[in-house]
Write a protein that holds these residues in place. Structure first.
Motif, PDB file in Angstrom:
ATOM      1  N   GLN A 114       0.850  -1.198   0.000  1.00  0.00           N
ATOM      2  CA  GLN A 114       0.000   0.000   0.000  1.00  0.00           C
ATOM      3  C   GLN A 114       0.881   1.242   0.000  1.00  0.00           C
ATOM      4  O   GLN A 114       1.984   1.213   0.560  1.00  0.00           O
ATOM      5  N   VAL A 115       0.347   2.316  -0.604  1.00  0.00           N
ATOM      6  CA  VAL A 115       1.058   3.597  -0.542  1.00  0.00           C
ATOM      7  C   VAL A 115       1.282   3.950   0.936  1.00  0.00           C
ATOM      8  O   VAL A 115       0.373   3.817   1.757  1.00  0.00           O
ATOM      9  N   GLY A 116       2.506   4.340   1.264  1.00  0.00           N
ATOM     10  CA  GLY A 116       2.842   4.679   2.658  1.00  0.00           C
ATOM     11  C   GLY A 116       3.556   3.546   3.381  1.00  0.00           C
ATOM     12  O   GLY A 116       4.181   3.784   4.427  1.00  0.00           O
ATOM     13  N   ASP A 117       3.481   2.304   2.856  1.00  0.00           N
ATOM     14  CA  ASP A 117       4.207   1.190   3.513  1.00  0.00           C
ATOM     15  C   ASP A 117       5.701   1.495   3.532  1.00  0.00           C
ATOM     16  O   ASP A 117       6.250   2.028   2.568  1.00  0.00           O
ATOM     17  N   ARG A 118       6.342   1.124   4.627  1.00  0.00           N
ATOM     18  CA  ARG A 118       7.807   1.279   4.731  1.00  0.00           C
ATOM     19  C   ARG A 118       8.433  -0.088   4.459  1.00  0.00           C
ATOM     20  O   ARG A 118       8.066  -1.089   5.074  1.00  0.00           O
ATOM     21  N   LEU A 119       9.358  -0.134   3.500  1.00  0.00           N
ATOM     22  CA  LEU A 119       9.900  -1.421   3.063  1.00  0.00           C
ATOM     23  C   LEU A 119      11.417  -1.461   3.188  1.00  0.00           C
ATOM     24  O   LEU A 119      12.087  -0.424   3.197  1.00  0.00           O
ATOM     25  N   ALA A 120      11.928  -2.705   3.251  1.00  0.00           N
ATOM     26  CA  ALA A 120      13.371  -2.946   3.131  1.00  0.00           C
ATOM     27  C   ALA A 120      13.589  -3.519   1.735  1.00  0.00           C
ATOM     28  O   ALA A 120      13.006  -4.541   1.382  1.00  0.00           O
ATOM     29  N   VAL A 121      14.395  -2.842   0.930  1.00  0.00           N
ATOM     30  CA  VAL A 121      14.568  -3.220  -0.472  1.00  0.00           C
ATOM     31  C   VAL A 121      15.984  -3.741  -0.686  1.00  0.00           C
ATOM     32  O   VAL A 121      16.949  -3.110  -0.275  1.00  0.00           O
ATOM     33  N   THR A 122      16.057  -4.918  -1.329  1.00  0.00           N
ATOM     34  CA  THR A 122      17.369  -5.513  -1.620  1.00  0.00           C
ATOM     35  C   THR A 122      17.484  -5.729  -3.124  1.00  0.00           C
ATOM     36  O   THR A 122      16.505  -6.067  -3.774  1.00  0.00           O
ATOM     37  N   LEU A 123      18.692  -5.517  -3.640  1.00  0.00           N
ATOM     38  CA  LEU A 123      18.937  -5.777  -5.060  1.00  0.00           C
ATOM     39  C   LEU A 123      19.582  -7.152  -5.177  1.00  0.00           C
ATOM     40  O   LEU A 123      20.570  -7.440  -4.500  1.00  0.00           O
ATOM     41  N   GLU A 124      19.005  -8.001  -6.029  1.00  0.00           N
ATOM     42  CA  GLU A 124      19.558  -9.359  -6.186  1.00  0.00           C
ATOM     43  C   GLU A 124      21.002  -9.293  -6.677  1.00  0.00           C
ATOM     44  O   GLU A 124      21.338  -8.447  -7.505  1.00  0.00           O
ATOM     45  N   PRO A 125      21.830 -10.226  -6.185  1.00  0.00           N
ATOM     46  CA  PRO A 125      23.230 -10.208  -6.620  1.00  0.00           C
ATOM     47  C   PRO A 125      23.340 -10.438  -8.132  1.00  0.00           C
ATOM     48  O   PRO A 125      22.509 -11.136  -8.718  1.00  0.00           O
ATOM     49  N   ASN A 126      24.345  -9.857  -8.746  1.00  0.00           N
ATOM     50  CA  ASN A 126      24.611 -10.013 -10.190  1.00  0.00           C
ATOM     51  C   ASN A 126      23.468  -9.539 -11.074  1.00  0.00           C
ATOM     52  O   ASN A 126      23.296 -10.020 -12.187  1.00  0.00           O
ATOM     53  N   ARG A 127      22.679  -8.648 -10.578  1.00  0.00           N
ATOM     54  CA  ARG A 127      21.568  -8.140 -11.385  1.00  0.00           C
ATOM     55  C   ARG A 127      21.707  -6.635 -11.624  1.00  0.00           C
ATOM     56  O   ARG A 127      20.750  -5.962 -11.981  1.00  0.00           O
ATOM     57  N   SER A 128      22.908  -6.102 -11.369  1.00  0.00           N
ATOM     58  CA  SER A 128      23.081  -4.669 -11.584  1.00  0.00           C
ATOM     59  C   SER A 128      24.056  -4.444 -12.730  1.00  0.00           C
ATOM     60  O   SER A 128      24.941  -5.264 -12.981  1.00  0.00           O
ATOM     61  N   MET A 129      23.854  -3.351 -13.453  1.00  0.00           N
ATOM     62  CA  MET A 129      24.740  -3.010 -14.556  1.00  0.00           C
ATOM     63  C   MET A 129      25.312  -1.627 -14.260  1.00  0.00           C
ATOM     64  O   MET A 129      24.592  -0.732 -13.827  1.00  0.00           O
ATOM     65  N   ILE A 130      26.617  -1.499 -14.479  1.00  0.00           N
ATOM     66  CA  ILE A 130      27.261  -0.189 -14.343  1.00  0.00           C
ATOM     67  C   ILE A 130      27.613   0.270 -15.752  1.00  0.00           C
ATOM     68  O   ILE A 130      28.390  -0.396 -16.441  1.00  0.00           O
ATOM     69  N   CYS A 131      27.025   1.336 -16.201  1.00  0.00           N
ATOM     70  CA  CYS A 131      27.253   1.813 -17.573  1.00  0.00           C
ATOM     71  C   CYS A 131      27.738   3.254 -17.547  1.00  0.00           C
ATOM     72  O   CYS A 131      27.380   4.024 -16.658  1.00  0.00           O
ATOM     73  N   ARG A 132      28.527   3.609 -18.559  1.00  0.00           N
ATOM     74  CA  ARG A 132      28.918   5.009 -18.723  1.00  0.00           C
ATOM     75  C   ARG A 132      27.664   5.862 -18.859  1.00  0.00           C
ATOM     76  O   ARG A 132      26.704   5.457 -19.505  1.00  0.00           O
ATOM     77  N   ARG A 133      27.716   7.050 -18.282  1.00  0.00           N
ATOM     78  CA  ARG A 133      26.557   7.940 -18.390  1.00  0.00           C
ATOM     79  C   ARG A 133      26.479   8.567 -19.779  1.00  0.00           C
ATOM     80  O   ARG A 133      27.527   8.779 -20.403  1.00  0.00           O
ATOM     81  N   ASN A 134      25.290   8.830 -20.238  1.00  0.00           N
ATOM     82  CA  ASN A 134      25.058   9.510 -21.521  1.00  0.00           C
ATOM     83  C   ASN A 134      25.599   8.763 -22.714  1.00  0.00           C
ATOM     84  O   ASN A 134      25.869   9.342 -23.752  1.00  0.00           O
ATOM     85  N   GLU A 135      25.828   7.454 -22.549  1.00  0.00           N
ATOM     86  CA  GLU A 135      26.313   6.712 -23.714  1.00  0.00           C
ATOM     87  C   GLU A 135      25.149   6.440 -24.656  1.00  0.00           C
ATOM     88  O   GLU A 135      24.048   6.142 -24.241  1.00  0.00           O
ATOM     89  N   THR A 136      25.417   6.589 -25.949  1.00  0.00           N
ATOM     90  CA  THR A 136      24.327   6.283 -26.893  1.00  0.00           C
ATOM     91  C   THR A 136      24.728   5.094 -27.743  1.00  0.00           C
ATOM     92  O   THR A 136      25.854   4.730 -27.803  1.00  0.00           O
TER      93      THR A 136
END
Ligand code: ADP
Length: 356
Positions: free
Chosen positions: A334-356
């Motif tokens: 529900q809107v207003g719920d306070r949550l603990a958010v975790t990012l799954e391992p190996n699911r993030s990408m680091i990319c150069r900014r503004n790359e086309t």
């Protein structure tokens, strides 16, 4: 058929006048596999197919089929001698020949009765044997497409070129015809190069996907690679919604909300942390539990919507910093719920900014 027969393009470039349609393209398609070329209209996909087919004379680079060079400096093997089959969007059956005659046409020379038998066998494989004497104009789009496939297979190709072969079909038929086509090509051990502008289709059909922009391959990899390990924000967003958070590289790592992530990118570079909404895990926030190594981030639900049993959850994770998560909608947040958010391992990408 040998498993190692496949198609190789090495440093292929091609221009129409001043317009460069292919730039230093390297790619491979293996026997029994489908390699999808994905890109917008005009990005040079069909040019690559025409070069492989031999319909265009290669200007720079080399093309090999198996161990044989079919195009390269001073080499141009004629299209009919390349063991290549193709199926294009408009099927292009000969209107004055019936279904069987269409399939027999262009088959390697053999006894007429043997050619007829082989053609009927192929029509059976695509479930069109009952229509052997039908004329093309009496068939539906899906039926014509299957006949076109049987005709292309009749040449016993080592390489199959498919140019948007399913886009003329309605969505229900498209899935069925696609499944039949790809199963058959895999069974026949054919290496397939398939052009599409539909990312979903590329993900379903491709063992490998090459993303093309302006004649250049910007990333090539498995569906999982391009989806979860995109090399740029542009490739990432091609395959579905993403979250983007600006960050910078320092001492070989990027300091993010979700912890420190190592990277090979140079120090001082402006980058973005990119991740998919479904890569986040949500749990009720327990203020008595300290953060552990998996770096839960405190968040507040700011928007929600439900579609097909899945809840789209807008989360505020800091001042002016909102991200989106997907959750099963059985026990909706529900809107207003306070949550603990975790990012799954190996699911993030680091990319150069503004790359086309
Ligand atoms: P795609 O298959 O990705 O839509 P194409 O390979 O068909 O792209 O075309 C790439 C670009 O090359 C387009 O801008 C198109 O206008 C141009 N082009 C294609 N064929 C020719 C040709 N025979 N002569 C001149 N320009 C061409």
């Amino acid at each position: 058929m040998s498993r190692d027969i496949h198609l190789t393009l090495t440093d292929v470039s091609h221009a129409y006048g001043d317009f460069v349609a292919a730039r230093h393209v390297d790619l491979e398609a293996r026997a029994g596999e489908v390699h999808c070329l994905l890109g917008p209209s005009g990005s040079g996909k069909s040019t690559l197919l025409r070069l492989v087919a031999g319909l265009e004379h290669l200007q720079s680079g080399r093309i090999r089929i198996g161990h044989r060079e079919v195009a390269g400096p001073g080499i141009h093997v004629k299209p009919e001698d390349r063991a290549v089959g193709f199926v294009f969007q408009d099927y292009a059956l000969f209107p004055h020949l019936n279904v069987l005659e269409n399939v027999v046409f262009g088959m390697p020379k053999a006894l007429p009765s043997a050619r007829r038998e082989t053609a009927l066998g192929l029509l059976e494989q695509v479930d069109m044997a009952d229509y052997a004497s039908a004329m093309p104009h009496t068939l539906s789009g899906g039926q014509q497409q299957r006949v076109a496939l049987a005709r292309a297979l009749a040449r016993r190709p080592q390489i199959m070129l498919l140019d948007e072969p399913f886009s003329g079909l309605d969505s229900r038929l498209r899935e069925e015809v696609r499944r039949v086509t790809l199963d058959l090509l895999q069974q026949a051990g054919v290496a397939t190069l398939m052009v599409t502008h539909d990312p979903r289709e590329a993900m379903i059909a491709g063992h490998r996907i090459s993303v093309i922009r302006h004649g250049r391959i910007v990333q090539s990899g498995s569906p999982d690679d391009v989806y979860h390990r995109a090399s740029s924000p542009e490739v990432a967003v091609t395959f579905g919604p993403i979250n983007r958070i600006p960050a910078a590289v320092k001492d070989g790592a990027v300091e993010t909300l979700f912890g420190r992530l190592s990277t090979d990118l140079p120090d001082g570079l402006e980058v973005e942390l990119i991740f998919r909404p479904e890569s986040l895990r949500l749990a009720p926030l327990d203020p008595t539990r300290p953060a552990d190594d998996s770096h839960p981030v405190a968040a507040e639900v700011v928007t929600t919507s439900v579609e097909a049993g899945v809840q789209r959850v807008g989360l505020s994770v800091g001042p002016g910093l909102d991200i989106e998560a997907l959750a099963l909608a059985q026990n909706p947040w529900q809107v207003g719920d306070r949550l603990a958010v975790t990012l799954e391992p190996n699911r993030s990408m680091i990319c150069r900014r503004n790359e086309t």
